[in-house]
Design a protein around this motif. Structure first.
Motif, mmCIF file in Angstrom:
data_model
loop_
_atom_site.group_PDB
_atom_site.id
_atom_site.type_symbol
_atom_site.label_atom_id
_atom_site.label_comp_id
_atom_site.label_asym_id
_atom_site.label_seq_id
_atom_site.Cartn_x
_atom_site.Cartn_y
_atom_site.Cartn_z
ATOM 1 N N GLU A 1 0.811 -1.221 0.000
ATOM 2 C CA GLU A 1 0.000 0.000 0.000
ATOM 3 C C GLU A 1 0.843 1.269 0.000
ATOM 4 O O GLU A 1 0.303 2.367 -0.132
ATOM 5 C CB GLU A 1 -0.919 0.007 1.221
ATOM 6 C CG GLU A 1 -1.999 -1.071 1.181
ATOM 7 C CD GLU A 1 -2.853 -1.069 2.431
ATOM 8 O OE1 GLU A 1 -2.396 -0.492 3.453
ATOM 9 O OE2 GLU A 1 -3.952 -1.642 2.397
ATOM 10 N N TYR B 1 -6.659 4.046 -8.331
ATOM 11 C CA TYR B 1 -6.582 3.765 -6.894
ATOM 12 C C TYR B 1 -7.489 2.594 -6.519
ATOM 13 O O TYR B 1 -7.083 1.677 -5.782
ATOM 14 C CB TYR B 1 -6.963 5.020 -6.113
ATOM 15 C CG TYR B 1 -7.040 4.834 -4.621
ATOM 16 C CD1 TYR B 1 -5.890 4.803 -3.842
ATOM 17 C CD2 TYR B 1 -8.273 4.713 -3.981
ATOM 18 C CE1 TYR B 1 -5.960 4.646 -2.468
ATOM 19 C CE2 TYR B 1 -8.349 4.548 -2.612
ATOM 20 C CZ TYR B 1 -7.196 4.515 -1.855
ATOM 21 O OH TYR B 1 -7.277 4.349 -0.493
ATOM 22 N N SER B 2 -8.705 2.596 -7.007
ATOM 23 C CA SER B 2 -9.654 1.525 -6.702
ATOM 24 C C SER B 2 -9.185 0.191 -7.295
ATOM 25 O O SER B 2 -9.305 -0.863 -6.656
ATOM 26 C CB SER B 2 -11.039 1.879 -7.250
ATOM 27 O OG SER B 2 -11.514 3.085 -6.682
ATOM 28 N N PHE B 3 -8.648 0.241 -8.506
ATOM 29 C CA PHE B 3 -8.164 -0.982 -9.151
ATOM 30 C C PHE B 3 -7.012 -1.599 -8.364
ATOM 31 O O PHE B 3 -6.986 -2.817 -8.130
ATOM 32 C CB PHE B 3 -7.717 -0.663 -10.579
ATOM 33 C CG PHE B 3 -7.059 -1.815 -11.279
ATOM 34 C CD1 PHE B 3 -7.816 -2.844 -11.815
ATOM 35 C CD2 PHE B 3 -5.674 -1.869 -11.400
ATOM 36 C CE1 PHE B 3 -7.205 -3.914 -12.457
ATOM 37 C CE2 PHE B 3 -5.061 -2.930 -12.037
ATOM 38 C CZ PHE B 3 -5.831 -3.954 -12.569
ATOM 39 N N ASN C 1 -6.316 -1.197 -5.190
ATOM 40 C CA ASN C 1 -6.837 -1.720 -3.924
ATOM 41 C C ASN C 1 -7.452 -3.097 -4.118
ATOM 42 O O ASN C 1 -7.323 -3.980 -3.260
ATOM 43 C CB ASN C 1 -7.874 -0.758 -3.341
ATOM 44 C CG ASN C 1 -7.249 0.257 -2.406
ATOM 45 O OD1 ASN C 1 -6.349 -0.068 -1.637
ATOM 46 N ND2 ASN C 1 -7.708 1.485 -2.454
ATOM 47 N N ALA C 2 -8.153 -3.269 -5.242
ATOM 48 C CA ALA C 2 -8.738 -4.577 -5.535
ATOM 49 C C ALA C 2 -7.649 -5.630 -5.735
ATOM 50 O O ALA C 2 -7.796 -6.781 -5.291
ATOM 51 C CB ALA C 2 -9.625 -4.487 -6.777
ATOM 52 N N GLN C 3 -6.549 -5.247 -6.376
ATOM 53 C CA GLN C 3 -5.438 -6.180 -6.570
ATOM 54 C C GLN C 3 -4.792 -6.548 -5.241
ATOM 55 O O GLN C 3 -4.397 -7.703 -5.020
ATOM 56 C CB GLN C 3 -4.398 -5.579 -7.515
ATOM 57 C CG GLN C 3 -4.911 -5.279 -8.913
ATOM 58 C CD GLN C 3 -5.466 -6.509 -9.598
ATOM 59 O OE1 GLN C 3 -6.657 -6.620 -9.847
ATOM 60 N NE2 GLN C 3 -4.594 -7.454 -9.894
ATOM 61 N N TYR D 1 -8.691 8.145 -9.457
ATOM 62 C CA TYR D 1 -9.585 7.388 -8.563
ATOM 63 C C TYR D 1 -9.800 5.964 -9.070
ATOM 64 O O TYR D 1 -9.803 5.010 -8.280
ATOM 65 C CB TYR D 1 -10.925 8.108 -8.436
ATOM 66 C CG TYR D 1 -11.920 7.388 -7.558
ATOM 67 C CD1 TYR D 1 -11.796 7.424 -6.173
ATOM 68 C CD2 TYR D 1 -12.959 6.652 -8.118
ATOM 69 C CE1 TYR D 1 -12.693 6.747 -5.363
ATOM 70 C CE2 TYR D 1 -13.860 5.973 -7.317
ATOM 71 C CZ TYR D 1 -13.728 6.030 -5.940
ATOM 72 O OH TYR D 1 -14.620 5.351 -5.143
ATOM 73 N N ILE D 2 -9.969 5.822 -10.383
ATOM 74 C CA ILE D 2 -10.131 4.483 -10.962
ATOM 75 C C ILE D 2 -8.869 3.643 -10.718
ATOM 76 O O ILE D 2 -8.943 2.463 -10.344
ATOM 77 C CB ILE D 2 -10.440 4.578 -12.466
ATOM 78 C CG1 ILE D 2 -11.829 5.200 -12.675
ATOM 79 C CG2 ILE D 2 -10.381 3.210 -13.126
ATOM 80 C CD1 ILE D 2 -12.163 5.481 -14.126
ATOM 81 N N SER E 1 -4.775 8.600 -4.293
ATOM 82 C CA SER E 1 -5.953 9.097 -3.575
ATOM 83 C C SER E 1 -5.916 10.614 -3.437
ATOM 84 O O SER E 1 -6.933 11.290 -3.609
ATOM 85 C CB SER E 1 -6.029 8.440 -2.195
ATOM 86 O OG SER E 1 -7.117 8.944 -1.455
ATOM 87 N N ASP F 1 -6.304 -6.620 -2.348
ATOM 88 C CA ASP F 1 -7.243 -7.526 -1.671
ATOM 89 C C ASP F 1 -7.056 -8.961 -2.150
ATOM 90 O O ASP F 1 -7.165 -9.911 -1.358
ATOM 91 C CB ASP F 1 -8.681 -7.072 -1.912
ATOM 92 C CG ASP F 1 -9.017 -5.783 -1.168
ATOM 93 O OD1 ASP F 1 -8.306 -5.467 -0.195
ATOM 94 O OD2 ASP F 1 -9.981 -5.100 -1.565
ATOM 95 N N ALA G 1 -6.585 12.209 -6.829
ATOM 96 C CA ALA G 1 -8.007 12.093 -7.161
ATOM 97 C C ALA G 1 -8.827 13.168 -6.463
ATOM 98 O O ALA G 1 -9.880 13.586 -6.965
ATOM 99 C CB ALA G 1 -8.525 10.707 -6.774
#
Length: 238
Positions: free
Chosen positions: A140, A208-210, A212-214, A205-206, A147, A216, A150
């Motif tokens: 992270e 960042y979200s992508f 974070n999903a990776q 933002y997209i 973030s 996880d 964004a």
């Protein structure tokens, strides 16, 4: 006389109409007025500089984090079966060597568990959990940059909107002219900076979200490997 009428009719058919000539000239003028994307961005004013810097930082942060996280999620399919075989056969040193020489967050977490073999299960789980938290922190790291971008990129766009309005009213106050030519410069600044800021913020933002999903997905693999390792320790040795 008949010959004169024929000649007049031919001239009228061969000569282009005035409207056609005017339309053609207008189309040529319109083509000349078209501007390239770079020229359009330049009309956004000085605020396009920080927006450009933010976009470069966002791209760099995304690529760097994506490569790091992708590498962290890779692990040989036979890693855990080999760990199971070594521990089941009582060959702890071989299990330790395998986990230590495998460059992966999962392997480093398992390595900590192998080092704690012989201690209570709760102690082993706690040690592996602590290593797992450190590995998650490494994945992270610098992700917060996306973030932040964004959040602040649209604000720079909004600042450009204000700057454009100020420029528009200043031009009107100087010239006392409210024609489109007077206010066009301010409108350029307002619309271009706003659109650019929103686009950069949305893309960041997209990304960042992508990412974070990776992360996880990697965390799920780490949790699965940890649970499997604890099960291995609780199996009877051969």
């Amino acid at each position: 006389m008949l010959l004169g009428l024929v000649t007049l009719l031919q001239d009228s058919l061969l000569q282009p109409k005035a409207d056609t000539v005017a339309n053609a000239a207008a189309n040529v003028a319109a083509a000349d007025q078209q501007i390239k994307l770079l020229d359009l961005l330049m009309k956004g004013g000085v605020l396009m500089i920080p927006l450009g810097i933010l976009s470069v930082i966002a791209v760099f942060a995304f690529v760097e984090r994506y490569l790091t996280i992708s590498k962290a999620g890779k692990l040989e399919d036979n890693f855990m079966p080999m760990i199971r075989d070594h521990i089941s056969n009582g060959n702890v040193s071989a299990a330790r060597s395998l986990s230590k020489n495998t460059n992966s967050p999962i392997a480093r977490m398992i390595d900590k568990g192998v080092q704690r073999i012989g201690k209570p299960i709760e102690s082993i789980e706690k040690s592996m959990e602590n290593v797992g938290k450190l590995e998650i922190y490494k994945m992270e790291k610098n992700l917060v940059v996306l973030s932040i971008i964004a959040g602040i990129a649209p604000m720079f766009g909004f600042l450009g909107t204000i700057a454009g309005m100020i420029q528009t009213f200043f031009n009107i106050s100087i010239t006392s002219d409210i024609t489109l030519g007077t206010i066009a410069g301010g409108i350029y600044v307002k619309m271009i900076t706003s659109a650019t800021g929103l686009i950069i913020g949305l893309v960041a933002y997209i990304g960042y979200s992508f990412l974070n999903a990776q992360i996880d997905k990697v965390i799920n693999k780490m949790e699965g490997a940890s649970a499997e390792f604890i099960d291995i320790l609780q199996e009877p040795t051969r």
